[in-house]
Design a protein around this motif. Structure first.
Motif, short mmCIF file in Angstrom:
data_model
loop_
_atom_site.label_atom_id
_atom_site.label_comp_id
_atom_site.label_asym_id
_atom_site.label_seq_id
_atom_site.Cartn_x
_atom_site.Cartn_y
_atom_site.Cartn_z
N UNK A 177 -64.12 -6.01 32.50
CA UNK A 177 -63.94 -4.68 32.30
C UNK A 177 -64.67 -4.37 30.81
N UNK A 178 -65.69 -3.33 31.01
CA UNK A 178 -66.51 -3.05 29.71
C UNK A 178 -65.51 -2.48 28.80
N UNK A 179 -64.82 -1.69 29.32
CA UNK A 179 -63.93 -0.75 28.33
C UNK A 179 -62.91 -1.53 27.52
N UNK A 180 -62.54 -2.74 28.04
CA UNK A 180 -61.60 -3.75 27.29
C UNK A 180 -62.45 -4.82 26.41
N UNK A 181 -63.64 -5.07 26.84
CA UNK A 181 -64.49 -6.15 26.15
C UNK A 181 -65.10 -5.62 24.97
N UNK A 182 -64.84 -6.25 23.74
CA UNK A 182 -65.43 -5.40 22.50
C UNK A 182 -66.42 -6.78 21.88
N UNK A 183 -67.59 -6.93 22.15
CA UNK A 183 -68.26 -8.12 21.63
C UNK A 183 -68.52 -7.75 20.24
N UNK A 184 -68.83 -8.95 19.35
CA UNK A 184 -69.35 -9.15 18.22
C UNK A 184 -70.79 -8.86 18.11
N UNK A 185 -71.44 -7.84 17.36
CA UNK A 185 -72.81 -7.71 17.62
C UNK A 185 -73.44 -7.88 15.91
N UNK A 186 -74.70 -8.62 15.98
CA UNK A 186 -75.44 -8.91 14.85
C UNK A 186 -76.50 -7.98 14.90
N UNK A 187 -76.62 -7.09 13.87
CA UNK A 187 -77.90 -6.44 13.73
C UNK A 187 -78.48 -6.53 12.14
N UNK A 188 -79.39 -7.00 12.10
CA UNK A 188 -80.07 -7.40 10.92
C UNK A 188 -79.35 -7.94 10.16
N UNK A 189 -78.59 -9.00 10.29
CA UNK A 189 -77.88 -10.04 9.60
C UNK A 189 -76.45 -9.54 9.10
N UNK A 190 -76.16 -8.22 9.84
CA UNK A 190 -74.82 -7.58 9.58
C UNK A 190 -73.92 -7.53 10.89
N UNK A 191 -72.90 -7.84 10.53
CA UNK A 191 -71.89 -7.76 12.02
C UNK A 191 -71.12 -6.55 12.07
N UNK A 192 -71.15 -6.08 13.44
CA UNK A 192 -70.81 -4.80 13.99
C UNK A 192 -69.96 -4.68 15.19
N UNK A 193 -69.06 -4.02 15.50
CA UNK A 193 -68.42 -4.00 16.72
C UNK A 193 -69.11 -3.07 17.69
N UNK A 194 -68.69 -2.86 19.01
CA UNK A 194 -69.30 -2.03 20.01
C UNK A 194 -68.45 -0.86 20.25
N UNK A 195 -68.97 0.40 20.02
CA UNK A 195 -68.35 1.64 20.15
C UNK A 195 -67.96 1.99 21.64
N UNK A 196 -67.32 3.05 21.94
CA UNK A 196 -67.02 3.41 23.24
C UNK A 196 -68.06 4.04 23.93
N UNK A 197 -68.14 4.05 25.48
CA UNK A 197 -69.17 4.54 25.96
C UNK A 197 -69.47 5.93 25.59
N UNK A 198 -70.91 6.05 25.63
CA UNK A 198 -71.39 7.19 25.10
C UNK A 198 -72.05 8.07 26.16
N UNK A 199 -72.27 7.70 27.54
CA UNK A 199 -72.76 8.30 28.39
C UNK A 199 -72.68 7.72 29.83
N UNK A 200 -72.58 8.09 30.79
CA UNK A 200 -72.36 7.63 32.10
C UNK A 200 -73.50 6.96 32.58
N UNK A 201 -73.65 5.86 32.95
CA UNK A 201 -74.73 5.22 33.48
C UNK A 201 -75.17 5.31 35.08
N UNK A 202 -76.37 5.86 35.19
CA UNK A 202 -76.69 5.79 36.60
C UNK A 202 -76.68 4.23 37.22
N UNK A 203 -77.14 3.39 36.40
CA UNK A 203 -77.21 1.90 37.05
C UNK A 203 -76.03 1.38 37.42
N UNK A 204 -74.80 2.06 37.13
CA UNK A 204 -73.51 1.57 37.36
C UNK A 204 -73.20 1.94 38.61
N UNK A 205 -73.85 2.72 39.25
CA UNK A 205 -73.66 2.97 40.82
C UNK A 205 -74.25 1.90 41.52
#
Length: 224
Positions: A177-205
């Motif tokens: 479930x991508x709405x339940x999974x919150x991976x830890x993200x590395x961006x330029x040596x700093x750690x971030x979380x993943x925010x909520x979905x920002x837009x529906x995805x056509x690929x998800x069809x």
């Protein structure tokens, strides 16, 4: 004809880590003890992954020797545990380049991170109990990257996938479930979380089952 102002500025970044999931790779040392190393140079294709590692890293040595590992994906809630592994190495003595960057040898990485090792089913390295996703994998190929041989790209094939119940999509045995999974993200040596979905995805069809790698899945199922 409209004129568009180019807002880009030419730069020469030292690194190109624009944001990828953190992976804790568990592998087996020469004496049979487990090693645990954080990295973020990884991407997946079907049930295979490409992992970029320094050729002198302890994890790289272990993967070349044993041809197996576990890819443990931490959630953003495990950021502090991951950070406790920063500037540590399983190599003793510490390689010169790492020593210059402030690394020190730590033999028991699980204890250092405050994480729990649990037995895997198809490989020797343990899984990380606290990580919501564990993937047991074997090395299929090793590719040198660049001219100096300082980086290796490992192609690994996944044999088992384990997830915490809370991120499994209810009523399925083949979806996260991508709405339940919150991976830890590395961006330029700093750690971030993943925010909520920002837009529906056509690929998800497209149904996820249309991407299933049947050959690798059959090989995984044949393992007992």
């Amino acid at each position: 004809m409209s004129i568009v102002v180019d807002r880009h500025t030419r730069i020469e970044p030292n690194i190109l880590y624009f944001g990828t999931p953190v992976v804790l790779i568990s592998s087996t040392n020469e004496d049979g003890t487990p090693n645990l190393a954080p990295m973020s140079s990884a991407f997946w294709l079907g049930w295979r992954a490409m992992l970029g590692l320094g050729a002198r890293a302890k994890t790289a040595h272990n993967l070349v020797r044993t041809r197996e590992c576990v890819l443990n994906l931490p959630s953003d809630a495990l950021a502090s545990a991951v950070d406790r592994l920063a500037l540590t190495t399983g190599s003793d003595p510490v390689p010169e380049r790492k020593w210059e960057r402030g690394y020190r040898h730590v033999a028991d990485k699980f204890e250092r991170a405050g994480l729990t090792a649990v037995a895997s089913e198809t490989v020797a390295p343990p899984r990380v109990a606290e990580c919501p996703v564990n993937m047991e994998a074997v090395v299929e190929a090793v590719h040198p990257v660049g001219d100096d041989g300082g980086v290796l790209a490992f192609e690994v094939r996944v044999q088992r996938v384990w997830v915490h119940e809370e991120i499994r999509m209810a009523g399925t045995d083949d979806r996260v479930d991508p709405d339940a999974w919150r991976p830890l993200i590395m961006s330029f040596q700093k750690l971030y979380g993943l925010g909520p979905q920002v837009h529906p995805s056509t690929l998800a069809r497209i149904p996820e089952r249309m991407y299933r790698p049947d050959e690798d899945l059959e090989r995984a199922r044949a393992l007992q």
